[in-house]
Design a protein around this motif. Sequence first.
Motif, PDB file in Angstrom:
ATOM      1  N   LYS A 211       0.830  -1.205   0.000  1.00  0.00           N
ATOM      2  CA  LYS A 211       0.000   0.000   0.000  1.00  0.00           C
ATOM      3  C   LYS A 211       0.867   1.260   0.000  1.00  0.00           C
ATOM      4  O   LYS A 211       1.945   1.285   0.610  1.00  0.00           O
ATOM      5  CB  LYS A 211      -0.934  -0.006   1.205  1.00  0.00           C
ATOM      6  N   GLU A 212       0.352   2.289  -0.646  1.00  0.00           N
ATOM      7  CA  GLU A 212       1.096   3.549  -0.708  1.00  0.00           C
ATOM      8  C   GLU A 212       0.178   4.762  -0.773  1.00  0.00           C
ATOM      9  O   GLU A 212       0.624   5.879  -1.038  1.00  0.00           O
ATOM     10  CB  GLU A 212       2.030   3.535  -1.926  1.00  0.00           C
ATOM     11  N   THR A 213      -1.105   4.570  -0.498  1.00  0.00           N
ATOM     12  CA  THR A 213      -2.059   5.677  -0.560  1.00  0.00           C
ATOM     13  C   THR A 213      -2.275   6.276   0.824  1.00  0.00           C
ATOM     14  O   THR A 213      -2.592   5.555   1.780  1.00  0.00           O
ATOM     15  CB  THR A 213      -3.410   5.198  -1.121  1.00  0.00           C
ATOM     16  N   ALA A 214      -2.122   7.575   0.923  1.00  0.00           N
ATOM     17  CA  ALA A 214      -2.415   8.289   2.160  1.00  0.00           C
ATOM     18  C   ALA A 214      -3.876   8.720   2.163  1.00  0.00           C
ATOM     19  O   ALA A 214      -4.505   8.853   1.110  1.00  0.00           O
ATOM     20  CB  ALA A 214      -1.512   9.507   2.295  1.00  0.00           C
ATOM     21  N   VAL A 215      -4.416   8.966   3.350  1.00  0.00           N
ATOM     22  CA  VAL A 215      -5.800   9.418   3.457  1.00  0.00           C
ATOM     23  C   VAL A 215      -5.993  10.711   2.670  1.00  0.00           C
ATOM     24  O   VAL A 215      -7.020  10.906   1.995  1.00  0.00           O
ATOM     25  CB  VAL A 215      -6.197   9.617   4.935  1.00  0.00           C
ATOM     26  N   THR A 216      -5.013  11.580   2.719  1.00  0.00           N
ATOM     27  CA  THR A 216      -5.146  12.871   2.021  1.00  0.00           C
ATOM     28  C   THR A 216      -5.133  12.720   0.501  1.00  0.00           C
ATOM     29  O   THR A 216      -5.557  13.630  -0.213  1.00  0.00           O
ATOM     30  CB  THR A 216      -4.034  13.835   2.453  1.00  0.00           C
ATOM     31  N   ASP A 217      -4.628  11.591  -0.016  1.00  0.00           N
ATOM     32  CA  ASP A 217      -4.719  11.341  -1.452  1.00  0.00           C
ATOM     33  C   ASP A 217      -6.165  11.116  -1.866  1.00  0.00           C
ATOM     34  O   ASP A 217      -6.546  11.382  -3.009  1.00  0.00           O
ATOM     35  CB  ASP A 217      -3.895  10.097  -1.830  1.00  0.00           C
ATOM     36  N   VAL A 218      -6.958  10.613  -0.929  1.00  0.00           N
ATOM     37  CA  VAL A 218      -8.352  10.278  -1.210  1.00  0.00           C
ATOM     38  C   VAL A 218      -9.291  11.401  -0.753  1.00  0.00           C
ATOM     39  O   VAL A 218     -10.282  11.710  -1.421  1.00  0.00           O
ATOM     40  CB  VAL A 218      -8.726   8.955  -0.504  1.00  0.00           C
ATOM     41  N   VAL A 219      -8.971  11.995   0.409  1.00  0.00           N
ATOM     42  CA  VAL A 219      -9.808  13.071   0.963  1.00  0.00           C
ATOM     43  C   VAL A 219      -8.898  14.271   1.258  1.00  0.00           C
ATOM     44  O   VAL A 219      -8.454  14.475   2.393  1.00  0.00           O
ATOM     45  CB  VAL A 219     -10.525  12.623   2.250  1.00  0.00           C
TER      46      VAL A 219
END
Length: 398
Positions: free
Chosen positions: A181-189
């Motif tokens: 995994k490499e997605t941060a919460v801020t990448d999505v929201v």
Amino acid sequence: MRTSFYICLFLVFAISCKKEQDTARKAAPPDQTEINKLKLNQIQVLGSHNSYHKRMDARLFSAISNISFLLPAEYQPEELDYFHEPLNDQLNTYGMRGFEIDIYNDPNGGLFFNRAANSLARMSVASNIAELKLPGLKVLHIPDVDYQTHYYTFKSMLTALKTWSDAHPNHLPVFLHIETKETAVTDVVPLLSIVGLAQTIKYTPALSDNIDTEIKAVFGDGLDKVITPDKVRGTFATLKEAVRANNWPTIGASRGKFIFVMQGGAEEEYVQGHPSLQDRAMFVYSENDDKDESAILIYNDPERNNEDIRTAVSNNYIVRTRSDGPNNQNKNGDYSKQIAAFNSGAQIISTDYYRPDPRYLTSPGIFTNYSCRFPNGELARINAISAADKQGIGRIAE
């Protein structure tokens, strides 16, 4: 005097019963001679989804629920509201022979030491967990938000699995689904960046190499307890050719070993420079068989993809599918997806409910006693598609 006689008689009876129970527990497992001749792709096993996962703190769960309108589907509180038993219990009590582990890069250490979303629930942001300051891959579901885990580091989780394996040297092979995994919460929201959430580190070829380095740190450079792509490929030109020729090892040769399979952000970087996964510790999931490294396929919907799975299994591929999802079948009690998974021939069937959701006892109006188990409590099953002519040769043990 009569009372003493009955007490003695009761003690003799109790001791006799205990001896019988102990004898039953220590009874020799069924003969595995014919089972051990099967190939690795000729059985079905159960595994757990996000196997490390512990339930979120109730205060944080409530705070996240209050902003759920900001969150995408995969971050909705209902998707995060589940937990798993410790690995030893999953292995020994529930017979899991597959685990899913989410890993994030943290090459310098400390990236996940603070849990910024805790501020939404007026909780301490600092975790005060020393392990999280160490460099190395970390195990968690979603940074800052859904971080409760039985193991904080990849190495510690692998060490626990190896320790169990060393104590059970004849166990069936254990499949380890590694999601990079490499997605941060801020990448999505992006709006949540005001809380100061962690920025994750993307995988590069060098950081992908670190995954193998950590596996070898636990299992040794020779990877004797790991079934690697090289061992399956053998003298074939590609891994795909070897699989099509059914060059999988036998169950007997696979006992006491692990099979790592990667999914996620590091896939391209991990394959780069390693044709057919040469010199790699892990396989990489494919969604079809059009690559030289295709060996283990993933179809998570056994109803929609039933024919795809059956075809892949008939062509000697190993397939992973799912029998249920968090807070779905445990509420509606629907077994149709599980039945489809069993009948598809998929060798690895992932579940969140190898035991019923415990809340069905306290909230029976909301939760059911749904669970995913093979009939008659079997640990594993002979595959009805890839081993159609081997049905009835015996019961699989360990």
